[in-house]
Design an enzyme around this catalytic site. Structure first.
Site, short mmCIF file in Angstrom:
data_model
loop_
_atom_site.label_atom_id
_atom_site.label_comp_id
_atom_site.label_asym_id
_atom_site.label_seq_id
_atom_site.Cartn_x
_atom_site.Cartn_y
_atom_site.Cartn_z
N LYS A 1 -6.28 -1.75 3.09
CA LYS A 1 -6.30 -1.77 1.62
C LYS A 1 -7.48 -0.96 1.09
CE LYS A 1 -3.18 -5.13 0.50
NZ LYS A 1 -2.66 -5.32 1.86
N SER B 1 4.09 -4.50 8.21
CA SER B 1 3.33 -5.28 7.24
C SER B 1 2.45 -4.41 6.35
CB SER B 1 2.45 -6.30 7.97
OG SER B 1 1.50 -5.63 8.76
#
Lengths: 212, 212
Positions: free
Chosen positions: A170, A131
């Site tokens: 992120k 992912s």
DNA sequence: TTATAGTTAGAACAGGTGTTCTTTATCATC
DNA sequence: GATGATAAAGAACACCTGTTCTAACTATAA
């Protein structure tokens, strides 16, 4: 700086091997035999050159007083605890005081100190699932984390998205009344969410991947 | 197992300090002076005890033939040469005999031995540019390579595409009369070319990334 | 005390080991 | 070819260093 001769490279290599194999440096006559050199004086001659080139250092009149100057590896290595896994749908493990104790943790990992750069509170997480490919991180990779509760803008961080119940890696930018989460891969699109929805779990400081 | 005497602990400590400070083991007379011991035979006597306790190992009749047995992290560490950069449009540096010589190379890198897994001929390349994001490899990453001229199907390898004059990291599958190059990122499409167009430069065995 | 194991002293030996010297060989440059 | 720098061979010297031997000194238990 002239290049090393064949013989000098052979000698340097032999010293290296001898040292890591036996635990103490070779004598001149060890080198002589090990490298098939005809005379001790030839070894002495070439050792002096290696010293002037900064490859080794010698201590006069001391047997086996040879030292490899390539900074001893042990100083460039740090051991960090591997405290768990990070996967998209699961909570991110958070380090607790006892997980810091390298001796008390079930799994540890040795990594080059360059990656740590003197930081404290560093731990490692194993990545499960694909992912996080948008962060250029693959299944099975190991991410090195630093435990912080807030990050500077642009820092890559491990983020827990509360409403989505999702863990992700992120780049984090705090904007006026929203948070921008930007994948490391510049080809991917950024993502916005509310400040209350993000929980910074740690700062990513490195990635180590082993390819089969 | 009896506990070590005060003197024995002092000696062990001295050996440790001497070794890390000088780079080679102390002689018996070094220990004698350093620990204020009256006779070499006393040192010899206590060294024998330390050896029987498994603290050190000694090599008979070899000066400074003392080795500390306490497993140091250094054993889990390998040093590999960083021989150059890999970029999309530039030829891939190929290791030459002298680049193997860790002592003779300008830049080296220490990495955990787990990543090497006993492989020979391992070197490192610095990645320049973002052309390999499809292999989940970013600008500035360091790839660990093993020098091989052929790879098994499915292996990630550094490939030089002759007609395109391009270096790339892909999984390589040799098929009937073509070669399939598959990005590590499963979201990306594979790529086909002729067998004559590919030149295998090495096998990718690991990736190390430092995030800012 | 006596006995015994553990430890220390001091000295001497034999071989290991760094160093040095002379002679010879190689090689590029003029 | 002459020349000088670089490299190698061989031998010898003097010290470094591990080892060993004998004697003495502790400490504990019988």
């Amino acid at each position: 700086m002239k290049r090393l001769s064949e013989k000098q490279r052979l000698i340097a290599k032999y010293i290296n091997k001898f040292l890591s194999k036996k635990g103490y440096p070779p004598s001149i006559r060890d080198i002589q035999k090990g490298c098939n050199i005809s005379s001790t004086s030839v070894v002495d001659y070439n050792l002096n050159i290696l010293e002037s080139r900064g490859i080794i250092s010698r201590h006069a009149e001391i047997s086996r007083g040879i030292r490899l100057l390539s900074k001893s590896p042990a100083e460039n290595i740090s051991t960090v605890p591997v405290i768990g896994m990070i996967a998209a749908g699961e909570p991110i493990p958070v380090p607790t005081p006892d997980t810091w104790d390298v001796a008390a943790v079930s799994e540890t990992m040795d990594i080059p100190s360059d990656l740590i750069q003197g930081r404290e509170d560093v731990y490692a997480l194993r990545v499960k699932g694909t992912s996080m490919v948008d962060a250029l991180i693959n299944d099975g990779d190991i991410v090195l984390m630093q435990h912080v509760s807030a990050v500077e803008n642009g820092q890559m961080a491990a983020v827990w998205l509360k409403s989505e119940k999702e863990a992700t890696l992120k780049k984090v930018y705090v904007e006026k009344d929203r948070v921008r989460l930007q994948p490391a891969n510049s080809q991917m699109r950024e993502f916005y969410t509310g400040p209350d929805n993000v929980e910074i779990q740690g700062k990513v400081i490195g990635v180590v991947r082993q390819v089969s």
